[in-house]
Enzyme design. Structure first.
Site, PDB file in Angstrom:
ATOM      1  N   ASP A 187       1.643 -25.969 -63.246  1.00  0.00           N
ATOM      2  CA  ASP A 187       0.461 -25.506 -63.963  1.00  0.00           C
ATOM      3  C   ASP A 187       0.641 -25.337 -65.471  1.00  0.00           C
ATOM      4  OD1 ASP A 187       0.348 -25.111 -61.224  1.00  0.00           O
ATOM      5  OD2 ASP A 187      -0.765 -23.248 -61.337  1.00  0.00           O
ATOM      6  N   GLU A 416       9.846 -17.474 -54.773  1.00  0.00           N
ATOM      7  CA  GLU A 416       9.034 -18.608 -55.203  1.00  0.00           C
ATOM      8  C   GLU A 416       9.808 -19.479 -56.195  1.00  0.00           C
ATOM      9  OE1 GLU A 416       4.526 -19.223 -57.090  1.00  0.00           O
ATOM     10  OE2 GLU A 416       5.424 -17.224 -56.963  1.00  0.00           O
TER      11      GLU A 416
END
Length: 463
Positions: A187, A416
């Protein structure tokens, strides 16, 4: 050269505790038809997350892994796109933003073929799905054939690739283009800083960032980034999610996206052959895509692939991990393979000198070891690198990376992502694809987890 689509080589040691921990994460994140990346931060089904999760789930229950992909593909639009989020109606609207009432897919996307009965986003993510489907099939071919898994998903996967190589060939050079920074999956990569400067951000008071309810601001995209993401998504929605006709402020060709498309096209050839079809069209398209990838995105000076800004008309001079992931592409010219391996182990990514490859050049001006895709090391990208290195015979480097990944997964509670130097976990814990890819790394060489096994689920996972 060992094919990417073949069985992983043996892991060095038995790690039953780690395997049970990874299985626990996937059990906890299972919703009945799919797996959420994390219960708090990402409470819906994400597209490329589900592909990676299925690759790991196949070692617990091949049937559940099949269902993971079937659920995602069940929300496919009639134009072929696979949306990057499939929203659960059981989750409150304020749990995640942008929420279904922002995307309004069933109304705003009706002309583009959005499903009427399922709310989704309108953008896409990297196409790992055919590769995942083939690996899931190989985990239990008997059950796969009995359930008709590959015949059911083949047409949808082929339509997905047709969409990417048709309406999304916005540069006209044969590669898939992305129209939002969320689409390449990385992103807030510094690769997108330049293209995003053209985008006027949405007004801060016009939305609320639900991600900051669960994540540390220093580990997430900035408010300026987010405002630009919202503006681009709203403009795309207001166009009816139309790809043709121009007008996109952000249009890029990304090497990771297209490398995954090529790997998945090779997988589609295998799927076609398995289901009685003709693999040749897929093999031919994979070859064309590989040629276009090299022609349009290879930088001999940088020794890696770069993203192309189609609005600005130039390669983007930023060194992201996306530029070395094309090691997963079979049949690259030997000189490109040598250059990619040298770049991966060089000062920018330091593979072999630090535990896992960072998401961005550690010597780069925008490197941040904690902030999302601006430097942290991610498990999915390193899993792809491990496969690519092994494919081209760099076994020792691949083995070392695998060992580091397993250690990081255990120490970081399946985080993550992590700081590539300190190894401190960042982002969500008990993250879906981290747990799933840990299972895949552990499964290699364990007879009961061989991809050809047909003895059904284990570790208490019921299909």
């Amino acid at each position: 050269m060992t094919s990417l689509l073949e069985t992983p080589v043996p892991a060095a040691a038995d790690a039953l505790t780690l395997r049970r921990g990874a299985a626990r994460v996937l059990l906890a994140n299972w919703t009945g038809g799919s797996t959420v990346p994390s219960r708090g931060l990402y409470p819906h089904q994400w597209s490329w997350d589900s592909a990676f999760i299925a690759i790991g789930l196949r070692h617990l229950s091949a049937r559940r892994a099949q269902r993971e992909l079937e659920t995602l593909l069940g929300a496919q639009w009639s134009d072929g796109r696979v949306p990057h989020i499939v929203f659960s109606p059981a989750v409150s609207l304020d749990a995640y933003f942008p929420s279904p009432d922002f995307w309004r897919s069933s109304r705003a996307g009706a002309a583009a073929g959005a499903p009427a009965g399922t709310e989704t986003s309108g953008i896409v993510q990297p196409p790992v799905h055919a590769l995942a489907a083939w690996l899931v099939h190989c985990a239990d071919p008997e059950t796969s054939r009995r359930r008709g898994f590959l015949p059911r998903v083949y047409g949808r996967l082929a339509a997905w690739h047709d969409y990417l190589t048709g309406p999304r060939d916005l540069g006209g050079g044969g590669l898939a283009a992305m129209v939002h920074p969320w689409e390449p999956g990385m992103d807030n990569s510094p690769c997108w800083d330049g293209p995003l400067e053209r985008v006027e951000p949405a007004a801060p008071g016009s939305y609320r960032r639900a991600d900051l309810d669960h994540g540390q601001p220093a580990e997430r995209p900035t408010d300026l980034d987010y405002g630009r993401y919202v503006r681009l998504a709203a403009d795309y929605r207001d166009s009816g999610y139309a790809d043709a006709g121009g007008g996109h402020a952000f249009v890029v060709e990304d090497p990771c996206v297209n490398a995954l498309l090529i790997a998945s096209e090779h997988a589609l050839a295998r799927i076609a052959a398995e289901t009685g079809g003709d693999p040749a069209p897929h093999e031919e398209r994979a070859a064309r895509l590989t040629g276009a990838l090299v022609e349009r995105l290879w930088s001999p000076a940088e020794g890696m692939f770069l993203s192309r800004d189609l609005v600005g008309g130039h390669l983007i001079a930023e060194r992201s991990v996306a530029g070395i992931i094309p090691l997963i592409v079979p049949g690259l010219p030997p000189e490109i393979v040598e250059a990619l391996v040298a770049t991966a182990s060089g000062d920018a990514f330091r593979l072999g000198r630090i535990p896992m490859a960072p998401s961005y050049d550690v010597t780069g001006h925008a490197f941040d070891p904690s902030r999302y895709w601006r430097g942290p090391a991610w498990f999915n990208t390193n899993w792809l690198l491990e496969r690519g290195l092994r494919q081209y015979g760099r076994t020792a480097t691949a083995d070392s990376l695998r060992t580091s990944m397993l250690a990081a997964a255990q120490a970081g509670d399946f985080a993550e992502y992590m700081d590539p130097f300190s190894e401190q976990p960042r982002g969500a814990r008990d993250f879906g694809w981290t747990a799933a890819l840990t299972l895949d790394l552990l499964a290699a060489g364990r007879p009961e987890e061989d991809p050809a096994r047909t003895d059904g689920p284990s570790d208490g996972v019921q299909a």
